[in-house]
Design a protein around this motif. Structure first.
Motif, short mmCIF file in Angstrom:
data_model
loop_
_atom_site.label_atom_id
_atom_site.label_comp_id
_atom_site.label_asym_id
_atom_site.label_seq_id
_atom_site.Cartn_x
_atom_site.Cartn_y
_atom_site.Cartn_z
N MET A 1 119.74 113.99 44.13
CA MET A 1 118.24 114.48 44.48
C MET A 1 118.35 115.80 44.22
SD MET A 1 117.26 112.58 48.02
CE MET A 1 116.73 110.95 47.86
N ILE A 2 117.28 116.33 43.84
CA ILE A 2 116.92 118.09 43.64
C ILE A 2 115.70 118.31 44.49
CG2 ILE A 2 117.82 117.88 41.06
CD1 ILE A 2 114.98 117.85 40.26
N PRO A 3 115.98 119.70 44.98
CA PRO A 3 114.79 119.99 45.68
C PRO A 3 113.46 120.62 45.04
CG PRO A 3 116.40 121.81 45.61
CD PRO A 3 116.95 120.61 44.96
N LEU A 4 112.23 119.97 45.32
CA LEU A 4 111.05 120.70 44.76
C LEU A 4 110.18 120.88 45.85
CD1 LEU A 4 110.45 117.54 42.22
CD2 LEU A 4 111.15 120.11 41.67
N MET A 5 109.42 121.85 45.78
CA MET A 5 108.08 121.75 46.66
C MET A 5 106.88 121.51 45.97
SD MET A 5 109.26 125.57 48.54
CE MET A 5 110.85 125.51 49.54
N LEU A 6 106.21 120.80 46.63
CA LEU A 6 104.85 120.07 45.96
C LEU A 6 103.43 120.26 46.69
CD1 LEU A 6 106.27 116.27 45.74
CD2 LEU A 6 106.17 117.96 43.90
N ASP A 7 102.63 120.55 45.89
CA ASP A 7 101.23 120.82 46.43
C ASP A 7 100.65 119.37 46.78
OD1 ASP A 7 98.80 121.14 47.14
OD2 ASP A 7 98.29 122.79 45.44
N LEU A 8 100.38 118.91 48.00
CA LEU A 8 100.05 117.74 48.23
C LEU A 8 98.40 117.67 48.65
CD1 LEU A 8 102.90 116.15 50.30
CD2 LEU A 8 102.13 115.95 47.57
N THR A 9 97.69 118.97 48.16
CA THR A 9 96.21 118.92 48.69
C THR A 9 95.63 117.89 47.78
OG1 THR A 9 96.37 121.30 48.72
CG2 THR A 9 94.34 120.17 48.50
N GLY A 10 94.64 116.91 48.87
CA GLY A 10 94.16 115.74 48.26
C GLY A 10 94.84 114.63 47.94
N ARG A 11 96.22 114.80 48.14
CA ARG A 11 97.01 113.36 47.70
C ARG A 11 97.06 112.56 49.34
NH1 ARG A 11 98.99 113.01 42.57
NH2 ARG A 11 99.88 115.14 42.06
N ILE A 112 112.40 114.29 54.03
CA ILE A 112 111.84 115.06 54.37
C ILE A 112 112.82 115.99 55.16
CG2 ILE A 112 109.66 115.49 56.16
CD1 ILE A 112 109.04 112.61 55.59
N PRO A 113 112.58 117.34 54.67
CA PRO A 113 113.62 118.26 55.12
C PRO A 113 113.01 118.86 56.55
CG PRO A 113 112.21 119.51 53.54
CD PRO A 113 111.72 117.95 53.84
N ARG A 120 104.85 133.99 54.69
CA ARG A 120 104.84 134.47 53.25
C ARG A 120 106.12 133.64 52.62
NH1 ARG A 120 102.39 139.52 51.42
NH2 ARG A 120 101.19 140.11 53.08
N TYR A 121 106.84 132.67 53.36
CA TYR A 121 108.01 132.24 52.74
C TYR A 121 107.97 130.75 53.38
CZ TYR A 121 110.29 132.91 57.38
OH TYR A 121 110.51 132.88 58.61
N LEU A 122 108.65 130.07 52.69
CA LEU A 122 109.00 128.52 53.10
C LEU A 122 110.46 128.11 52.66
CD1 LEU A 122 107.98 125.77 54.24
CD2 LEU A 122 107.37 125.14 51.78
N VAL A 123 111.23 127.80 53.89
CA VAL A 123 112.57 127.44 53.51
C VAL A 123 112.78 125.90 53.95
CG1 VAL A 123 115.37 127.81 53.97
CG2 VAL A 123 113.68 129.64 54.06
N ALA A 124 113.38 124.99 53.22
CA ALA A 124 113.61 123.74 53.48
C ALA A 124 115.15 123.57 53.69
CB ALA A 124 112.86 122.91 52.44
#
Length: 208
Positions: A1-11, A112-113, A120-124
């Motif tokens: 697996m690789i980490p990604l940050m996704l925009d789920l707006t409207g998903r 789901i982490p 101003r930041y996000l850490v998973a």
């Protein structure tokens, strides 16, 4: 697996199971995605969340009926207490091309982490499900030890903009920003007085 940050707006995100686990998963996604929780009963923990509820006895649904529910979904979470039911939902997700997270049963293709979030930041953080306690420990330590990280990011952003106007060498700009990050007095000042921290950074590293 690789980490990604996704925009789920409207998903569209589906949560199968309305218990405590399902409520936690719904709370994770509800700020951004369009979340629907499908269950025959719903935990009070769902109250106040911006999610849709769809009543259904999942154990009685055919594969065809479950597949109909999955139509148009971007991601599904199986959060029922029945691992075999969760696994069945996972297999149907694979057939439908829907990303899948399994709370109990065979691993899905999404983890789901645990999340540490500032303005101003996000850490998973993830231990791949091996130790939720370690994930919680790291999250609480980060929240306690870096409580003023948002202010440091703001300061770095401001100083970086100033440096673009005065320092042509990118390597030197990076060195200055790193020195500010490691300056104990500036970090201490950020906790109570952003203006003082800013003045110290300019005096020590921009006017040196």
């Amino acid at each position: 697996m690789i980490p990604l940050m996704l925009d789920l707006t409207g998903r569209r995100v589906l949560i199968f199971g309305g218990g405590g686990v399902g409520a936690r998963k719904a709370a994770f996604f509800e700020h951004e995605a369009e979340v629907t929780v499908i269950s025959r009963s719903f935990s009070p923990d769902l109250d106040g969340l911006t999610v849709r509820r769809q009543e259904a006895d999942l154990s009685d649904l055919s594969d065809e009926a479950l597949g109909f529910l999955l139509a148009g979904a971007f991601l599904a979470v199986a959060a029922t207490p029945d691992p075999s039911l969760n696994d069945r939902i996972g297999r149907l997700c694979a057939e439908a091309g829907v990303l899948f997270n399994n709370a109990a049963g065979e691993p899905g293709d999404v983890i789901i982490p645990s999340v540490v979030r500032g303005s101003r930041y996000l850490v998973a953080i993830s231990t791949h499900g091996k130790s939720p306690a370690v994930s919680r420990y790291l999250r609480t330590r980060l929240e306690a030890d870096y409580a003023d990280l948002d202010k440091m990011i703001e300061l770095q952003e401001e100083v970086r903009s100033m440096l673009r106007e005065t320092e042509p060498a990118q390597a030197q700009r990076s060195r200055i920003l790193w020195k500010i990050l490691l300056d104990d007095e500036i970090r201490a000042a950020l906790a109570t007085d952003y203006g003082r921290a800013r003045a110290l950074a300019i005096e020590r590293y921009l006017h040196a």
